[in-house]
Design an enzyme around this catalytic site. Structure first.
Site, short mmCIF file in Angstrom:
data_model
loop_
_atom_site.label_atom_id
_atom_site.label_comp_id
_atom_site.label_asym_id
_atom_site.label_seq_id
_atom_site.Cartn_x
_atom_site.Cartn_y
_atom_site.Cartn_z
N GLU A 1 81.19 9.74 41.26
CA GLU A 1 79.95 10.53 41.33
C GLU A 1 79.79 11.74 40.30
O GLU A 1 78.69 11.97 40.14
CB GLU A 1 80.69 11.69 42.79
CG GLU A 1 79.87 12.12 43.76
CD GLU A 1 80.55 12.96 44.63
OE1 GLU A 1 81.81 12.55 44.85
OE2 GLU A 1 79.91 13.68 45.39
N1 LIG Z 1 69.12 15.97 45.91
C1 LIG Z 1 69.54 17.41 46.06
N2 LIG Z 1 68.71 18.36 45.92
C2 LIG Z 1 69.10 19.57 46.08
N3 LIG Z 1 70.19 20.04 46.47
C3 LIG Z 1 71.24 18.85 46.68
C4 LIG Z 1 70.80 17.62 46.62
N4 LIG Z 1 71.89 16.92 47.01
C5 LIG Z 1 72.87 17.69 47.42
N5 LIG Z 1 72.45 19.11 47.29
C6 LIG Z 1 73.22 20.13 47.38
O1 LIG Z 1 74.69 19.68 47.55
C7 LIG Z 1 75.21 20.82 48.48
C8 LIG Z 1 75.87 20.04 49.75
O2 LIG Z 1 76.71 18.97 48.92
P1 LIG Z 1 76.83 17.69 49.85
O3 LIG Z 1 76.34 16.37 48.96
O4 LIG Z 1 76.37 17.51 51.17
O5 LIG Z 1 78.46 17.57 49.85
P2 LIG Z 1 79.51 16.59 49.14
O6 LIG Z 1 78.88 16.34 47.91
O7 LIG Z 1 81.04 17.29 49.16
O8 LIG Z 1 79.48 15.09 49.97
C9 LIG Z 1 74.26 21.71 48.97
O9 LIG Z 1 74.18 22.75 47.96
C10 LIG Z 1 72.88 20.92 48.71
O10 LIG Z 1 71.77 21.85 48.56
CA LIG Z 2 76.96 15.71 46.99
#
Ligand SMILES: Nc1ncnc2c1ncn2[C@@H]1O[C@H](COP(=O)(O)OP(=O)(O)O)[C@@H](O)[C@H]1O
Ligand SMILES: [Ca+2]
EC number: 3.6.1.6
Length: 406
Positions: A150
């Protein structure tokens, strides 16, 4: 401000070319199954010159909330959200290219935190949706991504988009991603010392675009913003949460509410009688990070790209503009944390967690990673209209493994 912004002007954008429908156009579909939402990225590439790397032409992006992990007990319903997003790709990709367009979904921390059985049930349903679609379904098309990938893939994305992976004179930048359930830090160490002082499992060699990068990267599971809220409340990994009330000095005094995360309902509230405000709150969040993260000396003086929740909270507090992003110092988050935590009644309406979130971000940056007060953070959502997400790096990696590029 001016010399802060200057620093980033050395980075030239990559060469993005206008649409040329006749040329060798191809597509790649990457799903990001995050802990708080599922997102589809449909990338268009053009192979202008067989000797050269294909050029990234554009991206179609859409997202839904909540994430797959919220459907832990209804995997079919979860897969349905993926299907709705995939329908967009049916419209976006010309029919004659469907069979040549790979589709992949990678899940992150939300699914890592579920039981193996529930996570696999979700992935299986998604796989069926893919198999029923007209797209190319490679082996391992649906999986839980390793945390270190990641970070690496996000680093590849940002440094590709800022033009640092092509040509000589590469000045790569480190990346910070703050998700809901996990957080990643990735950079290319410049000093021998850093390599010596770093635990082996924080270093990964990665091959991309004919170069090998030995990166420092780590994903801290349970240190995403939402997991940190639970940790601060003392509710993370609690087996029996039923009805229990979790209180914090980081929340408005009179607040009492419920919160759903990862399929569990939590009751939380403010310190009715006790203390509230930045000082007691900072001590609470400090307990969550202190001594838990590896602190590489090298990063203290360097600058980082930061996105996801770093970006969102900076927007919420007007530190940056939603469209433009901007450059901040670590201490800007601390200043805002103080402002919000010491005036909670005023910010109450936005989100009751705003004070806790800002205090946590401050503690994570300063006491967790060991950044200086004046460390620069470039907050970016998009570069040249492409989302700064690990999904682009993952798509390059996918195309490489399918022999569609090198
Ligand atoms: N492509 C994207 N564009 C904008 N914001 C994103 C994008 N991908 C993730 N985020 C942001 O990532 C955060 C949430 O993390 P998430 O990916 O759901 O959790 P994790 O990475 O812990 O699985 C939020 O702030 C969301 O706005
Ligand atoms: Ca994420």
């Amino acid at each position: 401000h001016s010399n802060r912004e200057m620093w980033f002007q050395n980075f030239l954008p990559p060469n993005m070319c206008p649409i040329n429908a006749k040329a060798n156009t191809f597509y790649g579909i990457m799903f990001d199954a995050g802990s708080t939402g599922t997102r589809i990225h449909i990338y268009t590439f053009v192979q202008k010159n067989p000797e050269k790397l294909p050029e990234l032409e554009g991206e179609i992006f859409e997202s839904v909330k909540p994430g797959l992990s919220a459907y832990a007990d209804q995997p079919e319903k979860g897969a349905e959200t993926v299907k709705r997003l995939l329908d967009m790709a049916i419209d976006a990709v010309p029919p004659h290219l469907w069979k040549k367009t790979p589709v992949v979904l990678k899940a992150t921390a939300g699914l890592r935190l579920l039981s193996e059985e529930k996570a696999q049930a979700l992935l299986l349903e998604v796989k069926e949706v893919f198999e029923e679609s007209p797209f190319l379904v490679p082996e391992d098309s649906v999986s839980i991504m390793d945390g270190s990938y990641e970070g690496i893939l996000a680093w590849i994305t940002v440094n590709f988009l800022t033009g640092q992976l092509s040509g000589q004179n590469q000045h790569t930048v480190g990346t910070l991603d703050l998700g809901g359930a996990s957080t990643q830090i990735t950079f290319l160490p410049r000093f021998e010392e850093t390599l010596k002082e770093t635990p082996g499992d924080f270093l990964t060699s990665f091959e991309m675009f004919n170069s090998t990068y030995k990166l420092y990267t780590h994903s801290y599971l349970g240190f995403g913003l939402k997991a940190a809220r639970l940790a601060t409340l003392g509710a993370l990994n609690m087996e029996a949460v039923d009805g229990q009330m979790f209180r914090s000095s980081c929340l408005p005094k009179q607040l009492e509410a419920e919160w759903h995360f990862g399929g569990v309902t939590y009751r939380y509230g403010g310190n009715k009688e006790g203390e509230t405000g930045f000082k007691p709150c900072y001590l609470e969040v400090l307990k969550v990070v202190k001594g838990k993260l590896h602190q590489p000396d090298e990063i203290r003086g360097s600058s980082f790209y930061a996105f996801s929740y770093y970006y969102d909270r900076a927007v919420d507090t007007n530190l940056i503009d939603y469209e433009q992003g901007g450059v901040l110092e670590v201490k800007d988050f601390e200043r805002k944390a103080k402002e919000v935590c010491d005036n909670m009644q005023r910010y109450n309406s936005a989100s009751p967690f705003l004070c806790m979130d800002l205090a946590y971000i401050t503690a994570l940056l300063k006491e967790g990673f060991g950044f200086r007060d004046n460390t620069l953070l470039q907050l970016t959502k998009k570069v040249n209209n492409i989302e700064t997400s690990w999904t682009l790096g993952a798509t390059f990696h996918l195309l490489q493994s399918l022999g569609m590029t090198y």
